[in-house]
Design an enzyme around this catalytic site. Sequence first.
Site, PDB file in Angstrom:
ATOM      1  N   ASP A  31     -23.266  23.852  11.689  1.00 16.06           N
ATOM      2  CA  ASP A  31     -24.262  23.407  12.678  1.00 16.06           C
ATOM      3  C   ASP A  31     -24.823  22.022  12.351  1.00 16.06           C
ATOM      4  O   ASP A  31     -25.502  21.413  13.179  1.00 16.06           O
ATOM      5  CB  ASP A  31     -25.406  24.430  12.775  1.00 16.06           C
ATOM      6  CG  ASP A  31     -24.904  25.769  13.292  1.00 16.06           C
ATOM      7  OD1 ASP A  31     -23.850  25.801  13.949  1.00 16.06           O
ATOM      8  OD2 ASP A  31     -25.565  26.798  13.024  1.00 16.06           O
ATOM      9  N   SER A  87     -31.253  32.044  11.882  1.00 10.43           N
ATOM     10  CA  SER A  87     -30.358  33.183  11.600  1.00 10.43           C
ATOM     11  C   SER A  87     -31.131  34.341  10.979  1.00 10.43           C
ATOM     12  O   SER A  87     -30.933  35.508  11.346  1.00 10.43           O
ATOM     13  CB  SER A  87     -29.255  32.742  10.634  1.00 10.43           C
ATOM     14  OG  SER A  87     -28.462  31.746  11.220  1.00 10.43           O
ATOM     15  N   SER A 146     -16.628  33.321  10.747  1.00  8.97           N
ATOM     16  CA  SER A 146     -17.770  33.372  11.664  1.00  8.97           C
ATOM     17  C   SER A 146     -18.727  34.468  11.240  1.00  8.97           C
ATOM     18  O   SER A 146     -18.352  35.646  11.189  1.00  8.97           O
ATOM     19  CB  SER A 146     -17.280  33.637  13.093  1.00  8.97           C
ATOM     20  OG  SER A 146     -18.343  34.159  13.880  1.00  8.97           O
TER      21      SER A 146
END
Length: 425
Positions: A312, A20, A164
């Site tokens: 995740d 990320s 999100s």
Amino acid sequence: MEIRQCRGIQGEVTVPGDKSISHRSVMFGAIAQGTTEVTNFLRGADCLSTISCFRKLGIEIEERPEKIVVHGRGLYGLSAPSQVLDAGNSGTTTRLISGILAGQDFSCTLTGDASIQKRPMNRVIEPLSRMGADIKSERGNGCAPLLINGRPLCGIDYVSPVASAQVKSAVLLAGLYAKGQTRVTEPALSRNHTELMLAGFGADLKSCGNTAALTPGQPLYGQSVAVPGDISSAAYFLAAGLIVPHSEVLVRNVGINPTRAGILEVIRAMGGRLTVLNERLCAGEPVADLLVSSSSLTGTTVEKALIPALIDELPVIAVMAAFAHGTTVIRDAAELKVKESDRIRTVTEGLRAMGADVTPTEDGMIICGGRPLHGAFVDSYLDHRIAMSFAVAALAADGSTRIKNADCVRISYPGFYEDLERLSR
Ligand code: SPQ
């Protein structure tokens, strides 16, 4: 890929840079003035897709052995691409870049691989359109390819139905190009790398609880970014160290930003032996070394606001749960269905093939742990997190496991099998 049961996992590993943060370092560097230097950049396929898209947008990016150098051209320095932008397998690239492209003065087409062309993009098209953006799903199905006609935007106060980071980031990035303030409120706080990093690059961005507010007008300036190790990649070694008998693993230099580190809470709740060592700050992000050893795990409940902080890691948490005593309930995690694969379905299928007792639900799964697992043939469905989760399960299961399309790990961790093999006894 064939993986056999092993006698123990022992030693030290340094996992690659955070995916990320690596994506964002290139994106924010591209629209900043001056040079951004990124060390420990993740050279996985997803982040290389981000580099390739920004090169097509006219940004010079050097890939030196020790660092990535992004020659930023400022907020208004991108140029119209002569080719389609290809985000490959990367949802982060597709959704974040949409926010940047929405406010440009040119048009372009953005697409990705077969998996990306099935993932929902309405979640960004809808709020960006409210800001005045002109984005169309070419096939009218709410998925890529996306036709983006850059236009003047205005700020909105967006209450997102999902927690999100990709939705939040797309809207905030569009906010850089909008007239007036842009605010995003989410139902639970998702990873906050965009907020921390954009502020570090000079944006006027303030966060309070689950709301982030960006006031445009400040230029961004190039930065030096030292990317911490990815806790999502560390998770596989933590899980292996806990479930394989006779194991002790030290994972060095792992980012433990609280919006990402939910797995550490779950390990503790399951009774796992975990020590957090050398806590320090690295480029504004908390980092530590993590030591785990073989543990007798117990089932737990994973739910509510913790979900975005470990979304995740849920596939490998499900693997840990299969080796734990008692029942683990994962709920409030319907987002699992819209990842690189439908991870509720693919985790259930793989664990059942190995003999586990798993019941899928609408928003998670129920795992009755403690049954002995055996080797099996498991399909990764080209999802890197599924391949790595079942590689870990294979180490603790009786016999040998074969993983189909195992090389999809190159998306986030190209040297994964080499590192796993080095530690396996
Ligand atoms: O980039 P992509 O394909 O969406 O990758 C995944 C992953 O497993 O690596 C999800 F499939 O991570 C996302 C994560 O789930 C990366 C991300 C980010 O960098 O902002 C945020 C999360 O997605 P979301 O949809 O919850 O915002």
